[in-house]
Design an enzyme around this catalytic site. Structure first.
Site, PDB file in Angstrom:
ATOM      1  N   LYS A 168       0.834  -1.148  -0.076  1.00 28.59           N
ATOM      2  CA  LYS A 168      -0.029  -0.143  -0.030  1.00 28.59           C
ATOM      3  C   LYS A 168       0.921   1.092   0.146  1.00 28.59           C
ATOM      4  CE  LYS A 168      -1.611   2.563   2.942  1.00 28.59           C
ATOM      5  NZ  LYS A 168      -1.446   4.000   2.275  1.00 28.59           N
ATOM      6  N   PRO A 169       0.821   1.957  -1.072  1.00 25.31           N
ATOM      7  CA  PRO A 169       1.826   3.081  -1.172  1.00 25.31           C
ATOM      8  C   PRO A 169       1.060   4.169  -0.386  1.00 25.31           C
ATOM      9  CG  PRO A 169       0.582   3.077  -3.220  1.00 25.31           C
ATOM     10  CD  PRO A 169       0.188   1.767  -2.421  1.00 25.31           C
ATOM     11  N   ALA A 170       1.625   5.324   0.102  1.00 26.70           N
ATOM     12  CA  ALA A 170       1.223   6.616   0.453  1.00 26.70           C
ATOM     13  C   ALA A 170       0.323   7.162  -0.398  1.00 26.70           C
ATOM     14  CB  ALA A 170       2.423   7.515   0.854  1.00 26.70           C
ATOM     15  N   GLY A 222       7.388   4.876   7.778  1.00 29.75           N
ATOM     16  CA  GLY A 222       6.604   5.907   8.096  1.00 29.75           C
ATOM     17  C   GLY A 222       6.943   6.754   9.552  1.00 29.75           C
ATOM     18  N   SER A 223       5.698   7.185  10.093  1.00 38.91           N
ATOM     19  CA  SER A 223       5.939   7.843  11.277  1.00 38.91           C
ATOM     20  C   SER A 223       5.867   6.999  12.416  1.00 38.91           C
ATOM     21  CB  SER A 223       4.653   8.849  11.461  1.00 38.91           C
ATOM     22  OG  SER A 223       3.601   8.111  11.482  1.00 38.91           O
ATOM     23  N   GLU A 244      10.469   0.990   9.805  1.00 40.03           N
ATOM     24  CA  GLU A 244      11.514   2.168   9.641  1.00 40.03           C
ATOM     25  C   GLU A 244      10.690   3.383   9.992  1.00 40.03           C
ATOM     26  OE1 GLU A 244      14.567   1.883   9.006  1.00 40.03           O
ATOM     27  OE2 GLU A 244      14.877  -0.075   7.979  1.00 40.03           O
ATOM     28  N   LEU A 245      11.053   4.166  11.135  1.00 41.53           N
ATOM     29  CA  LEU A 245      10.462   5.238  11.474  1.00 41.53           C
ATOM     30  C   LEU A 245      11.108   6.563  11.768  1.00 41.53           C
ATOM     31  CD1 LEU A 245       8.761   3.155  14.343  1.00 41.53           C
ATOM     32  CD2 LEU A 245       7.881   3.196  12.029  1.00 41.53           C
ATOM     33  N   CYS A 278      14.014  11.147   6.847  1.00 42.93           N
ATOM     34  CA  CYS A 278      13.834  10.434   8.303  1.00 42.93           C
ATOM     35  C   CYS A 278      15.594  10.676   8.760  1.00 42.93           C
ATOM     36  CB  CYS A 278      13.589   8.962   8.289  1.00 42.93           C
ATOM     37  SG  CYS A 278      14.466   8.288   7.005  1.00 42.93           S
ATOM     38  N   GLU A 379      10.523  15.885  15.762  1.00 40.54           N
ATOM     39  CA  GLU A 379      10.957  15.816  14.255  1.00 40.54           C
ATOM     40  C   GLU A 379      10.305  16.974  13.421  1.00 40.54           C
ATOM     41  OE1 GLU A 379       9.434  12.113  12.012  1.00 40.54           O
ATOM     42  OE2 GLU A 379      11.426  12.262  10.946  1.00 40.54           O
TER      43      GLU A 379
HETATM   44  P1  NAD Z   1       2.374   8.061   8.160  1.00 38.81           P
HETATM   45  O1  NAD Z   1       2.948   7.275   9.286  1.00 38.81           O
HETATM   46  O2  NAD Z   1       1.641   9.062   8.263  1.00 38.81           O
HETATM   47  O3  NAD Z   1       2.675   7.483   6.613  1.00 38.81           O
HETATM   48  C1  NAD Z   1       3.316   6.338   6.222  1.00 38.81           C
HETATM   49  C2  NAD Z   1       2.431   5.377   5.486  1.00 38.81           C
HETATM   50  O4  NAD Z   1       1.401   4.800   6.385  1.00 38.81           O
HETATM   51  C3  NAD Z   1       1.508   5.965   4.502  1.00 38.81           C
HETATM   52  O5  NAD Z   1       1.443   5.201   3.353  1.00 38.81           O
HETATM   53  C4  NAD Z   1       0.131   6.113   5.091  1.00 38.81           C
HETATM   54  O6  NAD Z   1      -0.892   6.035   4.162  1.00 38.81           O
HETATM   55  C5  NAD Z   1       0.187   4.782   5.966  1.00 38.81           C
HETATM   56  N1  NAD Z   1      -0.505   4.829   7.239  1.00 38.81           N
HETATM   57  C6  NAD Z   1      -1.029   6.008   7.972  1.00 38.81           C
HETATM   58  N2  NAD Z   1      -1.932   5.372   9.117  1.00 38.81           N
HETATM   59  C7  NAD Z   1      -2.256   4.092   8.683  1.00 38.81           C
HETATM   60  C8  NAD Z   1      -2.664   3.307   9.104  1.00 38.81           C
HETATM   61  N3  NAD Z   1      -3.425   3.218  10.430  1.00 38.81           N
HETATM   62  N4  NAD Z   1      -2.844   1.902   8.783  1.00 38.81           N
HETATM   63  C9  NAD Z   1      -2.190   1.556   7.650  1.00 38.81           C
HETATM   64  N5  NAD Z   1      -1.429   2.624   6.735  1.00 38.81           N
HETATM   65  C10 NAD Z   1      -1.150   3.624   7.363  1.00 38.81           C
HETATM   66  O7  NAD Z   1       4.184   8.867   7.658  1.00 38.81           O
HETATM   67  P2  NAD Z   1       4.291  10.170   6.569  1.00 38.81           P
HETATM   68  O8  NAD Z   1       4.052  11.289   7.068  1.00 38.81           O
HETATM   69  O9  NAD Z   1       3.892   9.416   5.375  1.00 38.81           O
HETATM   70  O10 NAD Z   1       5.855  10.012   6.434  1.00 38.81           O
HETATM   71  C11 NAD Z   1       6.715  10.732   7.075  1.00 38.81           C
HETATM   72  C12 NAD Z   1       7.482   9.764   8.297  1.00 38.81           C
HETATM   73  O11 NAD Z   1       8.136   8.713   7.732  1.00 38.81           O
HETATM   74  C13 NAD Z   1       8.506  10.578   8.992  1.00 38.81           C
HETATM   75  O12 NAD Z   1       8.270  10.308  10.336  1.00 38.81           O
HETATM   76  C14 NAD Z   1       9.744   9.872   8.471  1.00 38.81           C
HETATM   77  O13 NAD Z   1      10.737   9.989   9.363  1.00 38.81           O
HETATM   78  C15 NAD Z   1       9.262   8.504   8.505  1.00 38.81           C
HETATM   79  N6  NAD Z   1      10.292   7.891   7.391  1.00 38.81           N
HETATM   80  C16 NAD Z   1      11.053   6.940   7.839  1.00 38.81           C
HETATM   81  C17 NAD Z   1      11.993   6.350   7.081  1.00 38.81           C
HETATM   82  C18 NAD Z   1      12.928   5.260   7.480  1.00 38.81           C
HETATM   83  O14 NAD Z   1      13.545   4.525   6.751  1.00 38.81           O
HETATM   84  N7  NAD Z   1      13.091   5.362   8.641  1.00 38.81           N
HETATM   85  C19 NAD Z   1      12.084   6.599   5.738  1.00 38.81           C
HETATM   86  C20 NAD Z   1      11.095   7.649   5.190  1.00 38.81           C
HETATM   87  C21 NAD Z   1      10.222   8.364   6.297  1.00 38.81           C
END
Ligand code: NAD
Length: 475
Positions: A168-170, A222-223, A244-245, A278, A379
């Site tokens: 599932k992509p963003a 993601g976050s 990976e957060l 990140c 962050e």
């Molecule tokens: P996010 O967590 O809001 O979203 C990431 C992904 O999760 C998206 O595809 C989103 O649709 C999905 N998502 C959100 N809520 C969900 C749920 N309840 N169930 C299933 N999927 C869900 O984060 P973001 O704002 O898109 O990305 C930014 C964050 O990602 C930052 O904190 C950053 O540091 C982190 N990040 C980490 C790395 C790493 O490798 N450590 C790399 C890139 C980004």
């Protein structure tokens, strides 16, 4: 969506629009999938697993090589799509596509190197054989900030290991994801081996990914808040988990560093992807003796970073992902300034034409940042470089480690002992020593503490998709 070898609409027929963050223009629309679509995709991945997991390593490698070549051939189209959908400058998009393609090639090589072990026993009539087998169907959730490389960093090792997958992509960047799945389709991935579900509301998909018993592993980038939730549910169902957060990277300029070189590195690193990375530095610690040289070099560099549409020549910082991101950056800067920090460069949203149509914040340099300000702990994910001046070098590693995160840290020094002591003492998964780009397909990427579990890239990245099986043989 891509399910069982074909591009499909959502069962409901719903779609959602995708916009260009620099202009607000609608640039496409994709299916708005739900729980049923996610289950269909898992059914396809589950059905394909038996055949895919027993193909030869060489044929899995061949698929990845074909995908790598296609990505390389389509690199310019992919980069343009990425700049339109995600906003980063075209040069940065090209670099990301090259990085993404590297994972395909690296794991095409690594696919043929999954080996086992033959171990001795204390019993003379017994031998042990250790076999590594794919974990099964993998559910993947990826972010928008690196909308192609974050996919290949997960897909390539999973496929090399013999897993099938559902991704599932963003919601901000589904068009880049679709382009990646077109590559796998054209490369000849068998039906059901790679599947993608797009959705505006990720929650129902996340619920299926973490509870469906056919999914054996969840990998998420993601976050921290979302990752913690999904990992908790998945672990409760005894699925394997890699997450990976977020991060809050310290950047340490030691008294024995070259402050001008350090400032050039910091300025180059901080504004990559408009700070939406990140591993972006979020605390720049500079020794008082170096403050003048470091700050003056940073002022000069940051003043020259031009914000704008990523398609324009000379633009170093594109738009942020959405209005909420701009508001978060503005709130952090305003909080810091109200507590005594000084915006030496920038410090405001960018308004007026052409910025009003998109989501822009000025490249910003903050001096006088201290603990107690929001930016010191949260962050930022935006183009803000916060400088903290310190006096006592003996406290520096403790200051740097004083965070719940643990992804990346950076060290500037010209002394080997300082470098080794800092490298060993920093509680972070990635440490750049006089180096602002400590990442590659061949290197393990991942964090400690609230920055996550598991590693991506390198031979460790494929191990995340393998189970160990022990055979005891009596002779
Ligand atoms: P996010 O967590 O809001 O979203 C990431 C992904 O999760 C998206 O595809 C989103 O649709 C999905 N998502 C959100 N809520 C969900 C749920 N309840 N169930 C299933 N999927 C869900 O984060 P973001 O704002 O898109 O990305 C930014 C964050 O990602 C930052 O904190 C950053 O540091 C982190 N990040 C980490 C790395 C790493 O490798 N450590 C790399 C890139 C980004």
């Amino acid at each position: 969506m891509f399910i069982d070898g074909e591009f499909r609409d959502a069962r409901s027929g719903a779609t959602f629009d995708v916009t260009d963050p620099a202009t607000g223009d609608i640039i496409g629309s994709v299916p708005d999938g739900g729980a049923d679509d996610a289950r269909d995709a898992i059914t396809a991945a589950d059905a394909a697993f038996a055949a895919w997991s027993t193909t030869t390593a060489r044929s899995r490698s061949d698929l990845l090589y074909r995908a790598w070549r296609l990505m390389d051939e389509r690199a310019e189209q992919l980069a343009e799509l990425m700049t339109r959908e995600q906003g980063k400058p075209l040069r940065a998009s090209r670099a990301e596509v090259a990085y993404a393609a590297d994972f395909l090639r690296y794991y095409a090589e690594e696919a043929t190197r999954v080996t086992g072990e033959w171990l001795p026993s204390a019993r003379p009539d017994q031998r042990f054989l250790v076999l590594r087998q794919p974990v099964g169907v993998v559910a993947m959730v990826t972010p928008w900030n690196y909308p192609i490389s974050m996919l290949t960093r997960k897909m390539a090792p999973a496929l090399a290991a013999g897993c099938t997958l559902v991704l599932k992509p963003a919601e901000a960047t589904p068009l880049c994801a679709k382009a990646v799945f077109e590559i796998f389709a054209d490369a000849g991935a068998p039906d059901g081996v790679v599947n993608m579900v797009t959705a505006l509301d990720p929650k129902p998909i996340g619920e299926v990914f973490t509870t469906d018993p056919r999914v054996r592993k969840l990998t998420f980038t993601g976050s921290t808040a979302v990752g913690r939730h999904l990992a908790g549910v998945a672990a409760g169902n005894l699925k394997r988990v890699s997450v990976e957060l977020g991060g809050h990277a310290p950047f340490l300029v030691f008294p024995d560093a070259d402050p001008v070189r350090a400032a050039k590195g910091a300025a180059a690193l901080k504004f990559l992807n408009a700070g939406q990375a990140c591993i972006s530095p979020n605390r720049l610690y500079v020794h008082a003796d170096h403050e003048d040289a470091f700050v003056s070099t940073m002022v000069e560099r940051v003043s020259n970073v031009r914000a704008g549409n990523g398609f324009e020549d000379g633009v170093g910082v594109g738009p942020l992902v959405n209005e909420a991101a701009v508001a978060k950056v503005a709130a952090q800067v305003d909080d810091a300034v109200s507590h005594g920090a000084e915006a030496l460069v920038g410090g405001t949203r960018l308004t007026g034409a052409p910025f009003d149509r998109g989501h822009f914040y000025a490249p910003t340099l903050l001096a006088g940042v201290r603990d107690g300000m929001t930016i010191y702990r949260e962050e930022t994910f935006g183009p803000v470089a916060p400088i903290i001046t310190y006096d006592d070098v003996d406290e520096l590693l403790d200051l740097a480690n004083d965070t719940n995160y643990g992804l990346a840290a950076y060290v500037y020094t010209q002394n080997l002992s300082t470098a080794i002591t800092a490298f060993e003492g920093l509680r972070f998964g990635i440490v750049g020593v006089n180096d602002v780009n400590p990442t590659a397909a061949s290197a393990p990427f991942g964090g400690m503490q609230d920055s996550g579990l598991g590693r991506e890239g390198s031979h460790e990245g494929i191990a995340e998709y393998l189970e160990t099986k022990l055979g005891g043989f009596a002779i």
